[in-house]
Design an enzyme around this catalytic site. Sequence first.
Site, PDB file in Angstrom:
ATOM      1  N   CYS A  62       0.840  -1.198   0.000  1.00 30.38           N
ATOM      2  CA  CYS A  62       0.000   0.000   0.000  1.00 30.38           C
ATOM      3  C   CYS A  62       0.877   1.252   0.000  1.00 30.38           C
ATOM      4  O   CYS A  62       1.473   1.594   1.025  1.00 30.38           O
ATOM      5  CB  CYS A  62      -0.921  -0.025   1.227  1.00 30.38           C
ATOM      6  SG  CYS A  62      -1.849   1.490   1.435  1.00 30.38           S
TER       7      CYS A  62
ATOM      8  N   CYS B  91      -0.300   4.014   2.453  1.00 24.11           N
ATOM      9  CA  CYS B  91      -0.033   3.778   3.879  1.00 24.11           C
ATOM     10  C   CYS B  91       1.477   3.848   4.165  1.00 24.11           C
ATOM     11  O   CYS B  91       1.890   4.436   5.157  1.00 24.11           O
ATOM     12  CB  CYS B  91      -0.510   2.397   4.325  1.00 24.11           C
ATOM     13  SG  CYS B  91      -1.970   1.810   3.510  1.00 24.11           S
ATOM     14  N   ASP B  92       2.270   3.207   3.329  1.00 21.68           N
ATOM     15  CA  ASP B  92       3.682   3.002   3.656  1.00 21.68           C
ATOM     16  C   ASP B  92       4.646   3.893   2.878  1.00 21.68           C
ATOM     17  O   ASP B  92       5.836   3.949   3.210  1.00 21.68           O
ATOM     18  CB  ASP B  92       4.057   1.523   3.434  1.00 21.68           C
ATOM     19  CG  ASP B  92       3.246   0.609   4.333  1.00 21.68           C
ATOM     20  OD1 ASP B  92       2.854   1.061   5.422  1.00 21.68           O
ATOM     21  OD2 ASP B  92       2.993  -0.544   3.951  1.00 21.68           O
TER      22      ASP B  92
END
Length: 319
Positions: A144, A147-148
């Site tokens: 992701c 997200c990351d």
Amino acid sequence: MRFRRSVLGNSEQKVYDLVIVGSGCAGLTAALYAARAGLKTVVLEKEVIGGQISLTATVENYPGFKEISGPELMRLFQEQAEAAGAEIQTAEVSAIEDLGDRKLVKTSSGDLEARAVIIATGSSPRQLGVKGEKELIGKGVAFCALCDGPIFTGKDVAVVGGGNSATKEAIYLTKMVNKVYLIHRRDKLRAEKSWQEKAFRNEKIEFIFDTVVEEVVGRDRLEKLVLKNLKTGKLSELRVDGVFIYIGLKPNTDFVNVKKNPNGTILTDECMRTSVPGIFAAGDCRDKCMRQIVTCVGEGATAAIQAYEYVEELRGKKT
Ligand code: NAP
């Protein structure tokens, strides 16, 4: 990303007209239509409200919004479904028992009874299945970008895949990282033309075609990838701090016993009815040719209206 505290966690069994499993764009649209039709409706979500779109940086092809972030779009979906009267709860569904006119929905937080169920569980990212990948998830191996991605600010990363997801997320990553290597097993991307053009124009993206990842290497953190050129058979090493894997999706349908394709996608008719009366399916967990927000939204609405008619028919039988 929004999470809900479960209120299902007591021994009392709750009864709903409609249980919707999954809170992505199909599930939340179904919730909006069902609640507006007057069905007592609950959406059950095991992880993030909004599903895969909540993990998508930018949406540019949902009509009415020239550009909107995935989390913001799904926040609007959620708000509208709740305003219409749908409940959203956190619970993982482990099984659905067909008791004829009722369905028993078994969850991590207790059982629920429903007259009808819509499966809108979408799909999860596939893994490469190569040496080192599993061990380094969260230590450089990621699924992701939204997200990351920030973890890799100013660093070099790789993205694996050639579809819409890989191409879009590679472009997104260039906003924060130093360089993105886009590794694809063929010599052509399969992403939409507009995304391909943007990616080819982006100076931070370097394409590595005809190539697969053979191994993910690192002790406590990802250090490098071992790559294999499929045309020459030659092995090489690529030093990166992160690798984002976008090689397609696996439907989340193991828990439900309806007719499916060998790949796990649920078979429905055009009214979203599965092989079990009273169980409907919508969105990316379904067998279909287009996986887009607009198609999921249409399927969610269709499933909800069909569920409404099914429940009304059950009520009619009882009177
Ligand atoms: P996808 O379209 O299925 O693409 C997967 C990519 O990964 C393909 O390029 C495939 O290669 C490659 N691949 C598959 N297995 C591999 C392996 N073992 N090793 C290396 N490469 C592998 O998946 P997706 O991009 O996640 O998209 C899923 C669905 O969501 C699609 O229907 C897509 O259109 C939709 N989507 C739409 C948008 C949008 O903005 N409209 C955004 C994201 C996703 P090949 O090309 O050789 O098959």
